[in-house]
Write a protein that holds these residues in place. Structure first.
Motif, PDB file in Angstrom:
ATOM      1  N   LEU A   1       0.876  -1.242   0.133  1.00 29.47           N
ATOM      2  CA  LEU A   1      -0.210  -0.046   0.263  1.00 29.47           C
ATOM      3  C   LEU A   1       0.984   1.179  -0.108  1.00 29.47           C
ATOM      4  CD1 LEU A   1      -2.562  -0.812   2.655  1.00 29.47           C
ATOM      5  CD2 LEU A   1      -3.097  -1.117   0.163  1.00 29.47           C
ATOM      6  N   PRO A   2       0.352   2.347  -0.762  1.00 28.51           N
ATOM      7  CA  PRO A   2       1.146   3.613  -0.583  1.00 28.51           C
ATOM      8  C   PRO A   2       0.829   4.038   0.882  1.00 28.51           C
ATOM      9  CG  PRO A   2      -0.827   3.880  -1.836  1.00 28.51           C
ATOM     10  CD  PRO A   2      -0.685   2.448  -1.641  1.00 28.51           C
ATOM     11  N   PRO A   3       1.610   5.327   1.012  1.00 28.68           N
ATOM     12  CA  PRO A   3       1.815   5.916   2.449  1.00 28.68           C
ATOM     13  C   PRO A   3       0.345   6.318   2.893  1.00 28.68           C
ATOM     14  CG  PRO A   3       3.745   6.472   1.503  1.00 28.68           C
ATOM     15  CD  PRO A   3       2.797   5.806   0.395  1.00 28.68           C
TER      16      PRO A   3
ATOM     17  N   GLU B   1      -2.487   5.208   1.984  1.00 29.49           N
ATOM     18  CA  GLU B   1      -3.582   3.967   2.055  1.00 29.49           C
ATOM     19  C   GLU B   1      -3.137   3.429   3.547  1.00 29.49           C
ATOM     20  OE1 GLU B   1      -4.519   1.704  -1.161  1.00 29.49           O
ATOM     21  OE2 GLU B   1      -4.271   3.351  -2.564  1.00 29.49           O
ATOM     22  N   ILE B   2      -1.762   3.379   3.814  1.00 33.51           N
ATOM     23  CA  ILE B   2      -1.438   2.717   5.006  1.00 33.51           C
ATOM     24  C   ILE B   2      -1.759   3.560   6.237  1.00 33.51           C
ATOM     25  CG2 ILE B   2       0.514   2.169   6.535  1.00 33.51           C
ATOM     26  CD1 ILE B   2       2.171   1.808   3.964  1.00 33.51           C
ATOM     27  N   ASP B   3      -1.826   4.794   6.072  1.00 33.71           N
ATOM     28  CA  ASP B   3      -2.424   5.810   6.885  1.00 33.71           C
ATOM     29  C   ASP B   3      -3.814   5.524   7.274  1.00 33.71           C
ATOM     30  OD1 ASP B   3      -1.729   8.265   9.055  1.00 33.71           O
ATOM     31  OD2 ASP B   3      -3.469   8.783   7.746  1.00 33.71           O
ATOM     32  N   ALA B   4      -4.758   5.319   6.264  1.00 27.09           N
ATOM     33  CA  ALA B   4      -6.133   5.164   6.192  1.00 27.09           C
ATOM     34  C   ALA B   4      -6.338   3.859   6.844  1.00 27.09           C
ATOM     35  CB  ALA B   4      -6.805   5.510   5.121  1.00 27.09           C
ATOM     36  N   TYR B   5      -5.711   2.827   6.594  1.00 23.87           N
ATOM     37  CA  TYR B   5      -5.914   1.523   6.876  1.00 23.87           C
ATOM     38  C   TYR B   5      -5.574   1.547   8.369  1.00 23.87           C
ATOM     39  CZ  TYR B   5      -5.599  -3.654   7.464  1.00 23.87           C
ATOM     40  OH  TYR B   5      -5.744  -4.682   8.003  1.00 23.87           O
ATOM     41  N   VAL B   6      -4.481   1.952   8.959  1.00 22.70           N
ATOM     42  CA  VAL B   6      -4.086   1.934  10.327  1.00 22.70           C
ATOM     43  C   VAL B   6      -5.232   2.562  11.009  1.00 22.70           C
ATOM     44  CG1 VAL B   6      -2.602   2.827  11.960  1.00 22.70           C
ATOM     45  CG2 VAL B   6      -1.666   1.707  10.010  1.00 22.70           C
TER      46      VAL B   6
ATOM     47  N   VAL C   1      12.138  16.504  10.925  1.00 26.67           N
ATOM     48  CA  VAL C   1      12.116  15.129  10.768  1.00 26.67           C
ATOM     49  C   VAL C   1      10.636  14.635  10.128  1.00 26.67           C
ATOM     50  CG1 VAL C   1      12.480  12.854  11.386  1.00 26.67           C
ATOM     51  CG2 VAL C   1      14.134  14.732  12.060  1.00 26.67           C
ATOM     52  N   LEU C   2      10.384  14.020   8.989  1.00 30.88           N
ATOM     53  CA  LEU C   2       9.301  13.600   8.722  1.00 30.88           C
ATOM     54  C   LEU C   2       9.113  12.175   9.085  1.00 30.88           C
ATOM     55  CD1 LEU C   2       8.701  15.739   5.084  1.00 30.88           C
ATOM     56  CD2 LEU C   2       7.773  16.190   7.448  1.00 30.88           C
ATOM     57  N   GLU C   3       8.396  11.746   9.954  1.00 26.98           N
ATOM     58  CA  GLU C   3       8.105  10.387  10.269  1.00 26.98           C
ATOM     59  C   GLU C   3       7.256   9.774   9.521  1.00 26.98           C
ATOM     60  OE1 GLU C   3       6.926   8.249  14.449  1.00 26.98           O
ATOM     61  OE2 GLU C   3       8.570   9.633  14.714  1.00 26.98           O
ATOM     62  N   TRP C   4       6.522  10.567   8.782  1.00 18.73           N
ATOM     63  CA  TRP C   4       5.374   9.949   7.763  1.00 18.73           C
ATOM     64  C   TRP C   4       5.257  10.949   6.568  1.00 18.73           C
ATOM     65  CZ3 TRP C   4       4.614   5.180   6.880  1.00 18.73           C
ATOM     66  CH2 TRP C   4       3.606   4.627   6.330  1.00 18.73           C
ATOM     67  N   THR C   5       4.930  10.738   5.502  1.00 12.58           N
ATOM     68  CA  THR C   5       4.962  11.493   4.597  1.00 12.58           C
ATOM     69  C   THR C   5       3.430  12.103   3.775  1.00 12.58           C
ATOM     70  OG1 THR C   5       5.209  10.461   2.596  1.00 12.58           O
ATOM     71  CG2 THR C   5       7.209  11.312   3.927  1.00 12.58           C
TER      72      THR C   5
ATOM     73  N   ALA D   1      12.129  10.105   6.805  1.00 10.76           N
ATOM     74  CA  ALA D   1      12.362   8.956   7.630  1.00 10.76           C
ATOM     75  C   ALA D   1      11.135   8.324   7.863  1.00 10.76           C
ATOM     76  CB  ALA D   1      12.967   9.282   8.920  1.00 10.76           C
ATOM     77  N   PRO D   2      10.185   7.878   7.024  1.00 11.42           N
ATOM     78  CA  PRO D   2       9.088   7.194   7.284  1.00 11.42           C
ATOM     79  C   PRO D   2       9.095   5.757   7.738  1.00 11.42           C
ATOM     80  CG  PRO D   2       9.678   6.973   4.742  1.00 11.42           C
ATOM     81  CD  PRO D   2      10.578   7.784   5.468  1.00 11.42           C
ATOM     82  N   CYS D   3       8.314   5.601   8.876  1.00 10.75           N
ATOM     83  CA  CYS D   3       8.372   4.328   9.534  1.00 10.75           C
ATOM     84  C   CYS D   3       8.104   3.219   8.644  1.00 10.75           C
ATOM     85  CB  CYS D   3       7.754   4.660  10.799  1.00 10.75           C
ATOM     86  SG  CYS D   3       7.409   3.317  12.085  1.00 10.75           S
ATOM     87  N   GLY D   4       8.908   2.402   8.879  1.00 12.90           N
ATOM     88  CA  GLY D   4       8.703   1.002   8.088  1.00 12.90           C
ATOM     89  C   GLY D   4       9.082   0.800   6.847  1.00 12.90           C
ATOM     90  N   PHE D   5       9.983   2.020   6.196  1.00  8.47           N
ATOM     91  CA  PHE D   5      10.583   1.971   5.237  1.00  8.47           C
ATOM     92  C   PHE D   5      12.302   2.188   5.293  1.00  8.47           C
ATOM     93  CE2 PHE D   5       6.458   3.477   4.108  1.00  8.47           C
ATOM     94  CZ  PHE D   5       6.058   2.773   2.827  1.00  8.47           C
ATOM     95  N   ASP D   6      12.688   1.443   3.961  1.00  7.85           N
ATOM     96  CA  ASP D   6      14.077   1.572   4.233  1.00  7.85           C
ATOM     97  C   ASP D   6      14.461   2.859   3.444  1.00  7.85           C
ATOM     98  OD1 ASP D   6      13.531   0.922   1.582  1.00  7.85           O
ATOM     99  OD2 ASP D   6      14.503  -1.203   1.569  1.00  7.85           O
ATOM    100  N   ARG D   7      15.950   2.625   3.170  1.00  9.63           N
ATOM    101  CA  ARG D   7      16.188   4.046   2.306  1.00  9.63           C
ATOM    102  C   ARG D   7      15.692   4.239   1.056  1.00  9.63           C
ATOM    103  NH1 ARG D   7      20.648   6.613   4.011  1.00  9.63           N
ATOM    104  NH2 ARG D   7      21.444   4.764   5.182  1.00  9.63           N
ATOM    105  N   ALA D   8      15.560   3.338   0.122  1.00 11.59           N
ATOM    106  CA  ALA D   8      15.286   3.191  -1.016  1.00 11.59           C
ATOM    107  C   ALA D   8      13.484   3.784  -1.127  1.00 11.59           C
ATOM    108  CB  ALA D   8      14.928   1.844  -1.806  1.00 11.59           C
ATOM    109  N   GLY D   9      12.779   3.341  -0.077  1.00  8.40           N
ATOM    110  CA  GLY D   9      11.580   3.653   0.135  1.00  8.40           C
ATOM    111  C   GLY D   9      11.430   5.159   0.585  1.00  8.40           C
ATOM    112  N   ALA D  10      12.321   5.546   1.442  1.00  9.76           N
ATOM    113  CA  ALA D  10      12.575   6.998   1.864  1.00  9.76           C
ATOM    114  C   ALA D  10      12.706   8.010   0.637  1.00  9.76           C
ATOM    115  CB  ALA D  10      13.260   7.182   3.050  1.00  9.76           C
ATOM    116  N   GLN D  11      13.811   7.344  -0.118  1.00  9.94           N
ATOM    117  CA  GLN D  11      14.233   8.210  -1.333  1.00  9.94           C
ATOM    118  C   GLN D  11      13.097   8.481  -2.182  1.00  9.94           C
ATOM    119  OE1 GLN D  11      17.781   9.501  -1.940  1.00  9.94           O
ATOM    120  NE2 GLN D  11      16.064  10.812  -2.906  1.00  9.94           N
TER     121      GLN D  11
END
Length: 292
Positions: A51-53, A55-60, A171-175, A224-234
């Motif tokens: 899921l994109p960010p 939709e993840i936020d909405a699901y949670v 710091v953006l913990e989610w975007t 720095a989105p929680c649950g993502f590695d560097r490639a996902g954050a990039q």
């Protein structure tokens, strides 16, 4: 001793203490060190993958509002592991299996394993959790050495950044939507020689607006989105720049949040060193800045 670790952070700490051979069960997120992947998995996510960010936020949000579990604990797998110690948390229902679920499962199974709850909110509490895990596993000396080594690395960074101008850092913990950081992350920014302009140390992360982010007048953005590695954050940093949500030419550092920001484990000091390198030339930065 037979240990089940229901937190990626405690899994990496246990291995760092030399107790990796005692770890007999982990979660699907336990990926460090690599050999943790060889252990049986007893906890999985209830969330659909990919899921994109937004939709993840909405699901949670829907799951939390409905009182639904975000993680599935495999009671059958847990029963078969015959654990002496189960390590879990009650810090954040979004992060891992809650201790109440573990207690209920153990009671249902008739298991007499000890349950250790690890809930750090600050860097000092993270270091204290190393000592608690050391005490619980008979590795007190190893835990003390790990804490001492971590403090020494942090002190070296502090000496390097002392007296320097401190850039304003967001710091953006989610975007999508943006979240301001809490817990230990504002402390990490300060230790790295920055001024954290969003969030508060020791508090929960919180949802904010892009207007709030801009009003804070950051000079540097750490994605720095929680649950993502560097490639996902990039990828998320690139999307924010393309959408104009971050100013053109902004100094942006996309980091591996799972490795050294979101998880309260041994690698938080890596995050401090990385940011100090980006801000003040400490060591060789491993970041992937979009723009310098």
């Amino acid at each position: 001793m037979r240990i089940v670790s229901l937190l990626p952070s405690t899994t990496e700490v246990l291995f760092a203490l030399g107790a990796g051979t005692d770890v007999v069960g982990v979660t699907f997120e336990c990926d460090h060190p690599p050999e943790a992947r060889d252990r049986p998995i007893v906890s999985t996510s209830a969330m659909p993958p990919g899921l994109p960010p937004a939709e993840i936020d909405a699901y949670v949000a829907r799951a939390v509002a409905a009182g639904e579990d975000l993680y599935h604990l495999d009671e059958g797998a847990l029963a078969g592991l015959d654990a002496d110690l189960v390590v879990t948390q009650d810090l954040c229902a979004v992060c891992a299996v809650d201790v109440s679920v573990v207690d209920d499962a153990l009671a249902h199974l008739g298991c007499t394993a000890d349950v250790l709850t690890v809930d750090p909110h600050t860097l000092e509490e993270v270091l204290d959790s190393f000592l608690r895990l050391g005490a619980a596993t008979g590795r007190t000396a190893e835990a003390g050495a790990l804490v001492a080594a971590t403090r020494a690395r942090l002190a070296a960074v502090a000496a390097h950044v002392a007296g320097r101008r401190r850039p304003r850092v967001a710091v953006l913990e989610w975007t999508d939507p943006p979240y301001a950081p809490g817990h230990w992350i504002p402390e990490m920014v300060e230790l790295a020689g920055g001024t954290c302009v969003l969030g508060a140390a020791g508090k929960k992360s919180e949802r904010v607006t892009w207007e709030t982010v801009r009003a804070a007048e950051p000079e540097v953005y750490v994605v720095a989105p929680c649950g993502f590695d560097r490639a996902g954050a990039q990828a998320q940093a690139d999307a924010l720049l393309a959408a104009g949500l971050l100013p053109a030419g902004a100094r942006v550092l996309a980091v591996d949040a799972d490795a050294s920001w979101a998880r309260p484990g041994t690698r938080l000091v890596d995050g401090v060193e990385e940011l100090a390198g980006f801000l003040h030339g400490w060591g060789a930065t491993q970041g992937s800045p979009v723009h310098r």
